[in-house]
Design an enzyme around this catalytic site. Structure first.
Site, short mmCIF file in Angstrom:
data_model
loop_
_atom_site.label_atom_id
_atom_site.label_comp_id
_atom_site.label_asym_id
_atom_site.label_seq_id
_atom_site.Cartn_x
_atom_site.Cartn_y
_atom_site.Cartn_z
N MET A 1 0.88 -1.45 -0.30
CA MET A 1 -0.29 0.54 0.18
C MET A 1 0.64 0.82 -0.42
O MET A 1 2.17 1.23 0.12
CB MET A 1 -0.99 -0.18 1.75
CG MET A 1 -2.12 -1.46 0.89
SD MET A 1 -3.10 -1.75 -0.35
CE MET A 1 -4.07 0.47 0.62
N CYS A 2 0.72 2.23 0.28
CA CYS A 2 1.08 3.65 -0.08
C CYS A 2 0.22 4.52 1.26
O CYS A 2 -0.22 4.21 1.42
CB CYS A 2 1.03 4.42 -1.18
SG CYS A 2 1.48 2.90 -2.46
N ARG A 3 0.79 6.18 1.30
CA ARG A 3 -0.06 6.78 1.37
C ARG A 3 0.01 8.44 0.45
O ARG A 3 0.99 8.04 -0.17
CB ARG A 3 0.65 7.22 3.47
CG ARG A 3 0.61 5.93 4.24
CD ARG A 3 -0.64 6.15 5.02
NE ARG A 3 -1.33 4.74 4.26
CZ ARG A 3 -2.81 4.98 4.33
NH1 ARG A 3 -3.59 4.81 5.60
NH2 ARG A 3 -3.68 3.82 3.66
N ASN B 1 -3.42 4.21 -4.34
CA ASN B 1 -3.38 3.47 -2.81
C ASN B 1 -3.76 1.96 -2.85
O ASN B 1 -4.90 2.17 -2.78
CB ASN B 1 -3.34 4.46 -1.19
CG ASN B 1 -3.95 3.71 0.07
OD1 ASN B 1 -2.96 2.56 0.12
ND2 ASN B 1 -4.45 4.61 0.96
#
Length: 259
Positions: free
Chosen positions: A1-3, A115
């Site tokens: 995932m990412c932010r 994301n």
């Protein structure tokens, strides 16, 4: 995932998304509070902003962790705009770690961050008519290419995101499709598989009914709207976007509707 995080409103610096808040993207890169998949976002970062003298947004992308770029704090303090987007990356397993795989992706005046994760085959057919296809073999780049193809076909920002997300979600039921995009005049974001929040200091107190199509109207010239994977600070007023919803932000309105 990412932010990821974005701002639309009175001009402010990129540091207001990354370094200044207690839980800005710098903190979220190594200690996210609400991230459902993965614990560290150290596979690169990127940011984009709109300069009045440029037709297209300015981008800065690196493959190092956001805390490892000694030049970033100074740059983020002076890069100022009414529309900002920044992201920290946790690469999908098997995807390359390279600048072309790092958000924000761009096409004309559009910027986009993803994301989540998706099977590239779930969106490849939507990106076939974009010249050159995706700029990277990573899943997020193909998702961005699919959205940009809709833009070139004349779709509004929110409609482009909605069509691609619903299409990809139907083909890949396990996909996580939180998108955040902007064009300098508006923001659009989807909540599909992970958290998304917004904070509105432009239109006053938000409605309690998040399913209302038009949440707020009116203007406060000193404010704006923050959109982020998770709240950047502890101020009251952060609102969670319901799962499988589309958030649209412009200078005059904040809209929210189910996908």
């Amino acid at each position: 995932m990412c932010r990821h995080a974005a701002w639309l409103g009175a001009p402010r610096t990129l540091a207001s998304l990354i370094h200044e808040p207690e839980y800005g993207l710098l903190t979220q890169s190594y200690a996210p509070r609400l991230q459902r998949y993965g614990t560290v976002n150290a596979d690169g970062y990127g940011m984009g902003w709109y300069d009045p003298g440029q037709d297209e947004p300015v981008r800065y992308r690196r493959t190092v962790p956001v805390w490892g770029d000694a030049n970033l704090p100074g740059l983020a303090r002076v890069a100022r705009s009414h529309c900002l987007l920044a992201a920290v990356r946790s690469a999908t397993v098997g995807m390359p770690i390279e600048e072309t795989a790092t958000a924000p992706f761009a096409d004309g005046r559009w910027l986009l961050s993803h994301n989540g994760r998706v099977d590239r085959d779930a969106v490849r057919d939507l990106a076939d008519d974009l010249p050159g296809g995706a700029e990277s073999p990573c899943d997020s780049a193909w998702l961005a290419a699919a959205v940009f193809a809709r833009r070139r076909a004349g779709f509004p920002l929110g409609e482009a995101l909605a069509e691609v997300v619903v299409h990809a979600g139907a083909k890949d039921p396990g996909a996580r499709l939180n998108l955040l995009a902007c064009d300098g005049a508006s923001l659009a974001a989807t909540a599909w598989g992970d958290t998304l929040f917004f904070h509105d200091s432009l239109h006053g107190s938000p409605s309690d009914d998040l399913r209302e199509d038009s949440l707020h109207r009116g203007e406060d010239p000193g404010g704006g709207v923050l959109v982020a994977s998770e709240p950047l600070d502890g101020r009251p007023g952060w609102r969670a976007v319901p799962e499988r919803s589309l958030l649209l932000v412009s200078a005059g309105d904040v809209h929210l509707r189910p996908l």
